[in-house]
Design an enzyme around this catalytic site. Structure first.
Site, mmCIF file in Angstrom:
data_model
loop_
_atom_site.group_PDB
_atom_site.id
_atom_site.type_symbol
_atom_site.label_atom_id
_atom_site.label_comp_id
_atom_site.label_asym_id
_atom_site.label_seq_id
_atom_site.Cartn_x
_atom_site.Cartn_y
_atom_site.Cartn_z
ATOM 1 N N ASP A 42 3.120 12.307 2.929
ATOM 2 C CA ASP A 42 3.037 12.541 1.476
ATOM 3 C C ASP A 42 1.982 13.536 0.983
ATOM 4 O O ASP A 42 0.816 13.440 1.369
ATOM 5 C CB ASP A 42 2.675 11.239 0.752
ATOM 6 N N PHE B 246 -4.479 5.583 2.300
ATOM 7 C CA PHE B 246 -3.090 5.865 1.936
ATOM 8 C C PHE B 246 -3.033 6.761 0.692
ATOM 9 O O PHE B 246 -4.042 7.140 0.127
ATOM 10 C CB PHE B 246 -2.348 4.539 1.695
HETATM 11 C C1 FRU Z 1 5.136 6.915 1.489
HETATM 12 C C2 FRU Z 1 4.055 6.055 2.110
HETATM 13 C C3 FRU Z 1 3.129 5.561 1.023
HETATM 14 C C4 FRU Z 1 1.865 5.301 1.770
HETATM 15 C C5 FRU Z 1 1.869 6.387 2.811
HETATM 16 C C6 FRU Z 1 1.240 6.006 4.111
HETATM 17 O O1 FRU Z 1 5.652 7.915 2.284
HETATM 18 O O2 FRU Z 1 4.654 4.983 2.806
HETATM 19 O O3 FRU Z 1 3.631 4.464 0.304
HETATM 20 O O4 FRU Z 1 0.744 5.368 0.943
HETATM 21 O O5 FRU Z 1 3.214 6.755 3.010
HETATM 22 O O6 FRU Z 1 1.037 7.106 4.929
#
Ligand code: FRU
Length: 502
Positions: A47, A107
């Site tokens: 992300d 995250f």
């Molecule tokens: C979405 C996700 C988020 C999380 C991140 C972890 O792609 O699952 O919800 O914060 O990736 O890397």
């Protein structure tokens, strides 16, 4: 709290991560990589995070594991740009080095420039996978300090019906003199998004849930990575819904990116929906973020990849890229997307092709061949049953994109394009995705296609529909051809450019 063996081994420090990148990135062969799509120097990227404007540049962070080309405890990678196309890598910004984040890591989250500081809000995920919202800040936009009283939204501020291991991805915004955060979660039944309010970004109050709790059917997944912008007096909310069931036409991917046009009531937290759309109809698009550029444009980026698929670039030492950023607007209450206009500054070697008609035949145009390209054209669909373009054409290799008259769809078919990218879940179709679009009153459809070595992005009808897809074409498959089947069609305004960003 006892750190795991792995945590000890990696030390989970920023300096170690940066040292590792400095040492190993120069060894990575970039010649086969996308050129105008941002990829990590080395390692794993997912992300986009903290997309923001600060100190005269646009900053983008991302979910990062610098040490391996696969997901693991998350860091925040960092790059900056002035034109959304050419990026300058900056040091890794966050490492999982505090008890509240040294398990699964830092995250996703967002950023805000305020009083000369850059604030980022992210989800700290500890060794027991408990997810809590945290704050970090920076004076120079490069070095970050975590707030000493983290987490700022601890799991104790999560109403009990939501699981403490599914509470993540804060989107921080401001209205008037209040700050707000949207945080993704779920119940037993369905994904949801929660609204919190604060005066200072440090102490937060729960306001309410955006949805009743049964939208999208019993999808059982988290509504991940919420983000929102304002356009035409409306709120446009975007999120990525795990396991969203398909409605037959849309949301065919295992996880889907949704946009809602409507209005968020800041007092109750309720979101009133006028329209629900799919943000991208291709294979590889997730977790978009937007910012308002200095000139007022709303610009979106997103992860050009999908969970639970084969990551075919891993042997080359990296996984993941971002889309070519897109300019967003609403037209008749629906989302329109255009490639960021700055990409046009990188066009080279323009090739214009005179209009031509194809009648049940295929025509290769060598002047357009290549794998780092922009190709645009119109199709007067005529009487053809199927009409379109093939790219990455080689011996038995092609990415096919065509309009299907009977179905009223534009289809992107990567099935015959080298190695078929599959996934861990039995998806209905690993080869093709379709969007429903109609030719204009004169029977013409317009296309703008970007090819970048291992991926393609297709804009149809001036951004009414967009499809992003990764591909794994055969070596040397560089041809471009046009075709019409079951009748004739006319191709007009065909033009190609090479695009290379160094
Ligand atoms: C979405 C996700 C988020 C999380 C991140 C972890 O792609 O699952 O919800 O914060 O990736 O890397």
């Amino acid at each position: 709290m006892k750190r795991t063996e792995r945590a000890e081994a990696l030390s989970y420090t920023l300096s170690l991560a940066n040292e590792y990148v400095r040492e190993h990135a120069p060894l990575s062969d970039r010649s086969k990589r996308p050129s105008f799509h941002l990829t990590p120097e080395i390692g794993w990227m997912n992300d986009p995070n903290g997309f923001c404007s600060f100190g005269g540049k646009y900053h983008l962070f991302w979910q990062y594991n610098p040490f391996e080309a696969k997901w693991n405890s998350m860091y925040w990678g960092h790059a900056a740009t002035v034109d959304f196309v050419k990026w300058e890598y900056l040091p890794v910004a966050l490492a999982p080095d505090k008890p509240y984040d040294w398990g699964y890591g830092c995250f996703s989250g967002s950023a805000r420039a305020e009083n000369g500081n850059l604030y980022v809000m992210y989800t700290g995920v500890d060794e027991d996978a408990v997810q809590q919202q945290c704050l970090a800040y920076s004076r120079d936009g490069v070095h970050f300090e975590k707030y000493e009283r983290n987490p700022v939204i601890p799991s104790s501020k999560l109403p009990e019906i939501y699981p403490i291991k599914e509470f993540r991805d804060p989107f921080l915004f401001r209205r008037g003199d209040r700050y707000y955060a949207l945080v993704g979660t779920k119940t037993e039944l369905c994904g949801n998004i929660l609204l919190y309010r604060s005066k200072d970004m440090k102490r937060w109050k729960f306001v309410g849930a955006l949805f009743g709790g049964e939208e999208g059917g019993l999808n059982k997944g988290v509504y991940e990575c919420p983000t929102m912008f304002e356009a035409d007096g409306k709120d446009v909310l975007m999120y990525s819904a795990q396991f969203l069931p398909s409605d037959g036409k849309r949301f065919v991917n295992i996880h889907s990116s949704v946009y809602l046009v409507g209005k968020l009531d800041l007092a109750s937290g309720k979101f009133n929906v006028d329209y629900m759309g799919e943000t991208d109809g291709g294979f590889d698009f997730y977790a978009p973020q937007t910012i308002a550029a200095a000139d007022g444009r709303v610009i979106m980026t997103a992860w050009m990849q999908m969970w639970d698929r084969d990551y075919v670039t891993a042997p080359d030492g990296y996984v993941g890229s971002m889309i070519l950023p897109r300019e967003l607007s609403l037209k008749n209450g629906q989302l329109y997307q255009r490639p960021v206009r700055e990409i046009e500054l990188y066009r080279k070697n323009e090739r214009r092709v005179s209009d031509f008609v194809l009648d049940d035949e295929e025509n290769e145009i060598s002047a357009l061949s290549g794998t780092r390209k922009e190709i645009s054209f119109g199709i007067d669909t005529g009487t053809a049953e199927r009409v379109g373009i093939r790219a990455f054409v080689g011996e038995g290799c092609a990415l096919s994109i065509y309009y299907d008259r009977k179905k009223g769809t534009v289809t992107l078919d990567r099935g015959g394009c080298g190695k078929l990218i599959r996934g861990a879940f039995p998806e209905t179709d690993f080869a093709a995705r379709s969007v429903h679009v109609a030719p204009d009153g004169n029977g013409v459809l317009s296309f703008r296609l970007f090819l970048d070595c291992t991926g393609a992005e297709l804009y149809v009808n001036d951004g009414a529909a967009v499809m992003a897809a990764n591909v794994c074409p055969d070596r040397g498959a560089e041809g471009v051809s046009f075709f019409a089947e079951g009748g004739s069609a006319r191709f007009c305004n065909v033009v190609g450019y090479e695009i290379e960003v160094k």
